[in-house]
Design a protein around this motif. Structure first.
Motif: not given
Lengths: 164, 205
Positions: B184-196
């Motif tokens: 929203a509002g011109g922003t951006a989003r990142s998602v990460f999965y990290l394994a032990r």
């Protein structure tokens, strides 16, 4: 005479190393693809340290005191929408250097800012030592090996990789 | 000259013998690892398994039960699903991230590791000025981190630095993720999965 002796010494050494490399290749039959360290590498993220890397019996080693990161493009078996789990083994090279560095298999996309970064494998450069990194390559992604901060005198002799 | 040739030949022979010995040792080690993996498979099969016949993201009952800390698993969680038929397409990025999300939600919480991993990940992502940490959640062997960026340009800047290495290398285990799109509002989003560290993500066959 001296010159001929030194040439013979060099050729014997070269044949010895050649035999080792061929033995390495034949002992990893489960891995379908082999690439020499000097093939398809590039300093990352720029080519500014290109002159730091020299070829040695098919491998690539760093001759600069700075510690550049290098990337090796690893072609996949299939073209187009390929991928799946891959094992990547990196054989280090030691040309009078010291210290270790890490390499990791990476799956990247040309179309998005996403990727899969495999586990870090430690590379010592000792003869016969290899580091293993696993990566899940999503459909349509490319496979690379990224070696981080390679010390002076260290490098990559060969990369063996194949579907897990 | 002959002496040199003999010495050179012997040297090459010696190197081959040494290499063969090392290869044999590595093969023995691989056999031991395979046996350990088999043992892990049998142990894990007695635990709850994650449903895998769902192509897209699903919601599982989240297990919030706090359990006693367990030692780090020495191998990736295995499952009993049949292997993907040869020639079938590899899972997509979306398939994999949906599966990792499902696996995360199905995990109980290793309190000590979760707390430590969360702290370390906040330290890792906190080193990138072009990203703000929205959330970090770690359970048994998987973490999920969500970041926000003020603009698409910031998201690109972050990913370029992330790919290069730097702080990312402080996390030794496998990582999957990246920019997931505009917010929203011109922003951006990142998602990460990290394994032990020392484990892999569960395999999606």
């Amino acid at each position: 005479m001296e010159e001929s002796m030194s040439i013979n010494r060099a050729s014997l050494l070269a044949s010895g190393i050649g035999l080792i490399v061929s033995t390495v290749a034949s002992s990893s039959s489960a891995l379908s693809q082999v690439i020499g360290g000097n093939d398809a590498f590039r300093p990352y993220p720029t080519h500014g340290v290109q002159q730091c890397f020299y070829e040695l019996y098919g491998g690539a080693w760093n001759s600069c005191t700075q510690q550049p990161t290098v990337i090796f493009e690893l072609p996949l078996d299939e073209s187009g929408a390929s991928g799946g789990p891959y094992d990547v083994y990196t054989y280090g090279l030691n040309n009078g250097g010291s210290g270790s560095f890490t390499c990791q298999a990476v799956a990247v996309s040309n179309n998005s800012f996403t990727g899969y970064w495999g586990n870090n494998a430690t590379i010592t450069g000792n003869v016969g030592q290899s580091g293993w990194s696993f990566v899940e390559v999503p459909a349509g992604y490319n496979l690379r090996l990224q070696c981080n901060y390679v010390p002076l005198g260290r490098g990559v002799q060969a990369i063996h990789y194949g579907k897990s | 000259m002959k002496h040199l040739a003999w010495i050179g030949g012997l040297f090459a022979l010696l190197l081959i013998v040494v290499w063969r010995l090392m290869t044999a040792r590595a093969e023995r080690a691989e056999a031991e690892i395979a046996a350990l993996k088999q043992q892990m498979t049998e142990k894990i099969s007695t635990r709850a398994t994650v449903p895998t016949d769902v192509p897209a993201r699903i919601t599982l009952p989240v297990q919030h039960a706090m359990v006693a800390p367990e030692p780090a698993p020495s191998a990736q969680p295995a499952d009993r699903r049949p292997a993907r038929p040869a020639g079938s397409p590899a899972p997509s990025y979306e398939d994999l991230t949906a599966y990792y999300q499902t696996s995360l939600e199905a995990q109980s919480i290793d309190v000590n590791w979760s707390r430590d991993a969360t702290r370390r990940l906040r330290g890792v992502f906190g080193q990138y000025p072009a990203a703000a940490i929205k959330s970090v959640e770690c359970r048994q062997t998987i973490c999920r981190a969500e970041l926000t960026h003020d603009s698409d340009a910031d998201a690109r800047t972050f990913m370029e630095k992330w790919q290069y290495g730097g702080a990312r290398l402080e996390w030794q285990g496998p990582i999957m993720g990246g920019v997931v799109g505009p917010a929203a509002g011109g922003t951006a989003r990142s998602v990460f999965y990290l394994a032990r560290e020392g484990t892999e993500f569960p395999r999606l066959n």
